[in-house]
Design a protein around this motif. Structure first.
Motif, PDB file in Angstrom:
ATOM      1  N   SER B 211       0.842  -1.202   0.000  1.00 38.41           N
ATOM      2  CA  SER B 211       0.000   0.000   0.000  1.00 38.41           C
ATOM      3  C   SER B 211       0.870   1.241   0.000  1.00 38.41           C
ATOM      4  O   SER B 211       1.800   1.367   0.812  1.00 38.41           O
ATOM      5  N   ALA B 212       0.535   2.176  -0.882  1.00 38.42           N
ATOM      6  CA  ALA B 212       1.340   3.396  -0.975  1.00 38.42           C
ATOM      7  C   ALA B 212       1.385   4.135   0.358  1.00 38.42           C
ATOM      8  O   ALA B 212       2.455   4.573   0.810  1.00 38.42           O
ATOM      9  N   ALA B 213       0.234   4.263   1.012  1.00 37.83           N
ATOM     10  CA  ALA B 213       0.164   5.074   2.237  1.00 37.83           C
ATOM     11  C   ALA B 213       0.980   4.477   3.372  1.00 37.83           C
ATOM     12  O   ALA B 213       1.276   5.167   4.358  1.00 37.83           O
ATOM     13  N   ALA B 214       1.349   3.195   3.249  1.00 36.39           N
ATOM     14  CA  ALA B 214       2.137   2.554   4.307  1.00 36.39           C
ATOM     15  C   ALA B 214       3.622   2.890   4.203  1.00 36.39           C
ATOM     16  O   ALA B 214       4.398   2.589   5.120  1.00 36.39           O
ATOM     17  N   MET B 215       4.011   3.504   3.105  1.00 33.96           N
ATOM     18  CA  MET B 215       5.425   3.849   2.917  1.00 33.96           C
ATOM     19  C   MET B 215       5.774   5.095   3.731  1.00 33.96           C
ATOM     20  O   MET B 215       4.938   5.985   3.915  1.00 33.96           O
ATOM     21  N   PRO B 216       6.996   5.177   4.215  1.00 31.43           N
ATOM     22  CA  PRO B 216       7.402   6.370   4.977  1.00 31.43           C
ATOM     23  C   PRO B 216       7.186   7.639   4.156  1.00 31.43           C
ATOM     24  O   PRO B 216       7.548   7.699   2.983  1.00 31.43           O
ATOM     25  N   GLY B 217       6.561   8.621   4.779  1.00 29.87           N
ATOM     26  CA  GLY B 217       6.344   9.912   4.129  1.00 29.87           C
ATOM     27  C   GLY B 217       5.124   9.982   3.243  1.00 29.87           C
ATOM     28  O   GLY B 217       4.803  11.049   2.699  1.00 29.87           O
ATOM     29  N   ALA B 218       4.421   8.858   3.069  1.00 30.14           N
ATOM     30  CA  ALA B 218       3.319   8.835   2.101  1.00 30.14           C
ATOM     31  C   ALA B 218       1.969   9.203   2.700  1.00 30.14           C
ATOM     32  O   ALA B 218       1.126   9.789   2.025  1.00 30.14           O
ATOM     33  N   ARG B 219       1.750   8.854   3.947  1.00 25.86           N
ATOM     34  CA  ARG B 219       0.400   8.951   4.493  1.00 25.86           C
ATOM     35  C   ARG B 219      -0.187  10.348   4.354  1.00 25.86           C
ATOM     36  O   ARG B 219      -1.346  10.519   4.009  1.00 25.86           O
ATOM     37  N   GLU B 220       0.606  11.364   4.623  1.00 25.26           N
ATOM     38  CA  GLU B 220       0.086  12.739   4.641  1.00 25.26           C
ATOM     39  C   GLU B 220      -0.275  13.243   3.241  1.00 25.26           C
ATOM     40  O   GLU B 220      -0.929  14.277   3.113  1.00 25.26           O
ATOM     41  N   ARG B 221       0.183  12.543   2.205  1.00 26.79           N
ATOM     42  CA  ARG B 221      -0.045  13.042   0.842  1.00 26.79           C
ATOM     43  C   ARG B 221      -0.804  12.042  -0.020  1.00 26.79           C
ATOM     44  O   ARG B 221      -0.869  12.215  -1.234  1.00 26.79           O
ATOM     45  N   THR B 222      -1.364  11.030   0.604  1.00 26.96           N
ATOM     46  CA  THR B 222      -1.986   9.947  -0.189  1.00 26.96           C
ATOM     47  C   THR B 222      -3.476   9.794   0.101  1.00 26.96           C
ATOM     48  O   THR B 222      -3.893   9.730   1.253  1.00 26.96           O
ATOM     49  N   LEU B 223      -4.251   9.730  -0.972  1.00 30.73           N
ATOM     50  CA  LEU B 223      -5.647   9.304  -0.900  1.00 30.73           C
ATOM     51  C   LEU B 223      -5.728   7.905  -1.505  1.00 30.73           C
ATOM     52  O   LEU B 223      -5.228   7.681  -2.612  1.00 30.73           O
ATOM     53  N   THR B 224      -6.354   6.997  -0.778  1.00 29.19           N
ATOM     54  CA  THR B 224      -6.433   5.600  -1.224  1.00 29.19           C
ATOM     55  C   THR B 224      -7.892   5.197  -1.392  1.00 29.19           C
ATOM     56  O   THR B 224      -8.715   5.485  -0.520  1.00 29.19           O
ATOM     57  N   LEU B 225      -8.169   4.517  -2.486  1.00 30.50           N
ATOM     58  CA  LEU B 225      -9.541   4.024  -2.666  1.00 30.50           C
ATOM     59  C   LEU B 225      -9.574   2.513  -2.579  1.00 30.50           C
ATOM     60  O   LEU B 225      -8.617   1.817  -2.906  1.00 30.50           O
ATOM     61  N   ASN B 226     -10.711   2.044  -2.126  1.00 26.61           N
ATOM     62  CA  ASN B 226     -11.005   0.625  -2.165  1.00 26.61           C
ATOM     63  C   ASN B 226     -12.520   0.470  -2.194  1.00 26.61           C
ATOM     64  O   ASN B 226     -13.245   1.472  -2.079  1.00 26.61           O
ATOM     65  N   ALA B 227     -12.989  -0.744  -2.352  1.00 29.21           N
ATOM     66  CA  ALA B 227     -14.434  -0.975  -2.450  1.00 29.21           C
ATOM     67  C   ALA B 227     -14.735  -2.428  -2.177  1.00 29.21           C
ATOM     68  O   ALA B 227     -13.843  -3.281  -2.181  1.00 29.21           O
ATOM     69  N   LEU B 228     -16.010  -2.692  -1.934  1.00 31.51           N
ATOM     70  CA  LEU B 228     -16.444  -4.066  -1.677  1.00 31.51           C
ATOM     71  C   LEU B 228     -16.764  -4.820  -2.971  1.00 31.51           C
ATOM     72  O   LEU B 228     -16.920  -6.037  -2.955  1.00 31.51           O
ATOM     73  N   SER B 229     -16.843  -4.088  -4.074  1.00 33.19           N
ATOM     74  CA  SER B 229     -17.354  -4.651  -5.333  1.00 33.19           C
ATOM     75  C   SER B 229     -16.640  -5.919  -5.752  1.00 33.19           C
ATOM     76  O   SER B 229     -17.277  -6.938  -6.047  1.00 33.19           O
ATOM     77  N   LYS B 230     -15.324  -5.880  -5.815  1.00 34.49           N
ATOM     78  CA  LYS B 230     -14.566  -6.986  -6.390  1.00 34.49           C
ATOM     79  C   LYS B 230     -14.319  -8.095  -5.358  1.00 34.49           C
ATOM     80  O   LYS B 230     -14.436  -9.272  -5.680  1.00 34.49           O
ATOM     81  N   ALA B 231     -13.966  -7.712  -4.146  1.00 36.07           N
ATOM     82  CA  ALA B 231     -13.589  -8.712  -3.145  1.00 36.07           C
ATOM     83  C   ALA B 231     -14.792  -9.502  -2.643  1.00 36.07           C
ATOM     84  O   ALA B 231     -14.675 -10.687  -2.327  1.00 36.07           O
ATOM     85  N   TYR B 232     -15.942  -8.845  -2.545  1.00 34.74           N
ATOM     86  CA  TYR B 232     -17.114  -9.504  -1.972  1.00 34.74           C
ATOM     87  C   TYR B 232     -18.195  -9.756  -3.035  1.00 34.74           C
ATOM     88  O   TYR B 232     -19.319 -10.096  -2.689  1.00 34.74           O
ATOM     89  N   SER B 233     -17.854  -9.539  -4.283  1.00 34.49           N
ATOM     90  CA  SER B 233     -18.819  -9.683  -5.368  1.00 34.49           C
ATOM     91  C   SER B 233     -20.071  -8.850  -5.072  1.00 34.49           C
ATOM     92  O   SER B 233     -21.188  -9.351  -5.029  1.00 34.49           O
ATOM     93  N   MET B 234     -19.842  -7.579  -4.887  1.00 32.64           N
ATOM     94  CA  MET B 234     -20.929  -6.657  -4.528  1.00 32.64           C
ATOM     95  C   MET B 234     -20.973  -5.467  -5.490  1.00 32.64           C
ATOM     96  O   MET B 234     -21.195  -4.326  -5.064  1.00 32.64           O
TER      97      MET B 234
END
Lengths: 365, 391
Positions: B211-234
């Motif tokens: 995950s990009a935001a897990a890298m040092p220095g990234a959290r403050e400048r990162t927006l991360t998206l995810n969704a239930l669509s693919k993982a849960y077939s929703m």
């Protein structure tokens, strides 16, 4: 194997006397929230059954961008009956609620080179939707009682180059409507100036009798079958001439792909029941609003005549309003502040039983 | 690399409409898992209806759902977010994507994007008045973006980097070292990062998702998206989310309120059940995709079609250039003759006219049927090539 059946869940539900009331009003669910423009009505078991059946049948995947065909057809039929115009399913796009309807129409309908004309008083969501990618706007003066745009203001805006007009009829704040003659005059002005209009008629089902709307050059927007208890499921509509739909549908694809399937199938069943269920709901609400208006006036409050049975707007002096809001807040009541709509002298209450106590607090203020 | 002139989104929807007209169509184009939503999630939705959860949701989503998302993101992605101020629930990943772009990109801004990429990013960037700068990737490197190429494209107008890992359509996964390097570029040039991690649970062959935001220095400048669509077939429920630092999320929340308001309450309750309930269905689907992916790669090998090895996601990006046809011609022929829907690479990039995107989101028997039909189409094409008549 389908999941736990709706019937089994309903059986449990019926065992709960509190939830088995014939009418679960906003007053019962959240006695203090009077800020909405329509009470949250009871949720018909048939809507639960139909939605659950759709999910069990596998309607858990993407649906067509403009919405499921049956819902588009049901909305078209409802609008045709309500307005006298010939709307067809091909004119309809299902949205994820009223705000998406506002956003898509305001951002995608061609405003030409002119400013978009907005009444001084309107739902705050309109300016929010426009603010995401600002367009030039021009303000339309409204009348003192209904807070609806004056015809001469609309004429002046169109003569000044505006090609897109946004209106609410009924008003989201006062519930007042433009009458048939006014709408006919607006339709003529639109034709004369090659202009278009977006009309929010989301509160129209709360008005007895027809709420007029032009039949051409117009986009109609609103919630899908309000009053059916599915407000928070969030299904709305946009009805437009067929050749206006492609850019709106394309943007819907880009930002959402489709509207949530439970909301669509819930709205479809609500539509199936609407002819049967909405008239008694409206009658009940009209009586309740009438009694609230009488109570307000008896207490010396200036209750506007309005039109939609779901809202009651009160006109208050600045000191009255400030004191009233303080009293309401102390008692944990939430109401809609007219300042957010562009009418700082007004407050709006949801028409429901709990509004009586709120009126008493305002009268004492 | 030139921008695409025509919206690929519309092109794909017209092909889907044609496929829908065939009773025997095999859909190997769209990213819509064939599995039904797990039963316990549907049960939770019904329960929410029966309990008449007609209470309205704030635009950012129900607190319980945001708490469940926070727990999931910390567990899977290794980043902690405050549910109150750093998470917004959206109408699926698609709205999340649109909101992220609108939050960060304004008129004249540029966003560096590995090419090929999901076509809606371009549509969203155009809506915002911005411009995509595409960085080429190559099948020999499994379509992984080279950080050095990214750095070379940064200029004073660059506002953000788009990182999609696993990638759609190319199925590449950014390695931990490349992710560190890409984040370093963002830090060096004070850029924002948009990280699309919707396929983060689907990686193959011992590849690791970072995950990009897990890298040092990234959290403050990162927006991360995810969704239930693919993982849960929703896919139909439209539940996604964005995580990011509070100041950015405040702006994103305002946009969410202005564009669609809240997310449907029934879908949100279903989302709570998905994230807090049994996770075995997700693992079952992931295991199935491993088998199906293997079957598709084997069939492509048999057809003599080359591809970048898909490291993650639910796609395979395959090279049909040897046929002499462009991807639109190829996809249209396979669709019309064999009723098999694959997506033309040109829908994702003008520069990828020799590629097609295939999914393995069909039951295995149907998938094998689709692959057999593709083989028939390929035999016909090869025969015409031998005659010099393929077009």
């Amino acid at each position: 194997m389908p999941s736990d059946s709706v019937a089994a869940l309903l059986q449990r539900h019926r065992a709960n006397e509190d939830l088995n009331a014939a009418v679960i009003s906003a007053a019962a669910r959240n006695a203090l929230d009077l800020a909405a423009d329509a009470v949250v009505g009871p949720l018909d078991e048939r809507i639960i059954e139909a939605t659950g059946a759709a999910l069990d049948a596998g309607h858990t995947h993407y649906e067509p961008v403009p919405g499921i065909d049956e819902l588009r057809a049901a909305l078209a039929q409802h609008l045709s009956e309500a307005t006298g115009a010939g709307w067809d399913a091909a004119n309809l796009l299902v949205t994820a609620g009223m705000q998406e309807s506002r956003f898509l129409t305001l951002q995608l309908i061609d405003a030409g080179d002119g400013a978009t004309a907005l009444p001084q008083v309107l739902h705050p969501g309109v300016r929010k939707a426009l603010g995401t990618r600002p367009r030039e706007t021009v303000s339309l003066a409204v009348d003192a009682e209904r807070r609806l745009p004056r015809l001469q203001a609309i004429r002046a805006a169109l003569e000044g180059g505006s090609r897109l007009l946004y209106m609410e009829s009924p008003s989201r704040l006062t519930g007042a409507t433009l009458d048939a003659d006014e709408m006919a005059a607006i339709a003529t002005l639109l034709a004369d100036h090659d202009a278009s209009a977006i009309i929010d008629r989301g509160l129209a089902p709360w008005v007895a009798g027809a709420v007029a709307a032009p039949t051409e050059r117009v986009a109609l927007i609103g919630e899908a079958f309000p009053g059916a208890g599915i407000a928070s499921w969030l299904a709305g509509y946009i009805a437009v001439p067929e050749d206006w739909l492609p850019p709106i549908q394309s943007q819907k694809q880009i930002m959402a792909i489709c509207t949530a399937t439970p909301a669509q199938f819930g709205a479809l069943e609500a539509g199936n029941l609407y002819t049967e269920e909405q008239p008694p709901r409206l009658e009940h609400m009209q009586a309740l609003r009438s009694s609230l208006q009488d109570r307000a006036r008896a207490a010396g409050l200036d209750a506007l005549a309005g039109g939609a049975a779901s809202v009651l707007a009160l006109r208050l002096s600045a000191s009255q309003k400030a004191q009233g809001l303080t009293r309401l807040a102390e008692a944990s009541y939430q109401v809609a502040d007219g300042s957010d709509f562009g009418a700082p002298d007004l407050l709006r209450l949801t028409v429901c039983d709990a509004a009586q106590a709120a009126l008493d607090l305002l009268a004492d203020a | 690399m030139p921008e695409r002139k025509k919206s690929g989104t519309n092109l794909l929807y017209s092909m889907m409409a044609e496929a829908a007209s065939y009773d025997d169509a095999v859909i190997m184009g769209r990213g819509d898992p064939d599995f039904d939503t797990p039963e316990h999630i549907i049960a939770a939705a019904k329960e929410a209806m029966v309990q008449n959860h007609s209470d309205s949701s704030p635009p950012e989503g129900l607190p319980e759902l945001r708490e469940a998302i926070a727990a999931r993101v910390e567990r899977v992605n290794g980043v902690a977010y405050d549910p109150a101020s750093e998470i917004v629930v959206t109408n699926g990943g698609q709205e999340a994507l649109f909101l992220m772009v609108l939050t960060l990109i304004g008129p004249g801004d540029e966003m560096i994007v590995p090419e090929p990429n999901y076509n809606t990013y371009l549509d969203s960037t155009r809506f915002a008045g911005g411009r995509q700068i595409e960085v080429d990737t190559f099948p020999q490197q499994n379509f992984r973006a080279d950080p050095a190429d990214v750095r070379r494209n940064v200029n004073e107008r660059t506002k953000a980097l788009l990182l999609v890992s696993p990638n759609n359509p190319a199925a590449s996964v950014i390695s931990p070292q490349d992710m560190r390097d890409l984040v370093q570029i963002a830090c060096d040039h004070d850029l924002f990062i948009i990280s699309d991690e919707i396929y983060d649970l689907f990686v193959y062959d011992d590849v690791v998702h970072t995950s990009a935001a897990a890298m040092p220095g990234a959290r403050e400048r990162t927006l991360t998206l995810n969704a239930l669509s693919k993982a849960y077939s929703m896919t139909g429920w439209r539940v996604g989310w964005v995580t990011g630092p509070a100041p950015l999320m405040e702006r994103l929340r305002e946009l969410k309120a202005a564009i669609t308001g809240a997310t449907s309450i029934i879908s949100q309750y279903a989302g709570i059940a998905a994230l807090t309930g049994p996770q075995e269905p997700v693992q079952m689907m992931a295991d199935t995709y491993v088998r199906r992916r293997r079957a598709v790669l084997q069939a492509l090998d048999e057809m003599g079609i080359e591809y970048g090895v898909p490291e993650g996601g639910q796609f395979i990006f395959a090279d049909i250039g040897f046929t002499g046809m462009d991807s639109m011609q190829f996809a249209q022929r396979v669709l019309t003759e064999q009723h098999v829907l694959v997506y033309p690479g040109s829908a994702f990039s003008e520069a990828r006219k020799q590629y097609i995107r295939m999914t393995f989101l069909q039951p295995e028997d149907k998938l094998r049927e689709g692959l057999e039909r593709m083989k028939i189409a390929m035999e016909g094409i090869r025969a015409e090539l031998g005659n010099g008549s393929a077009s």
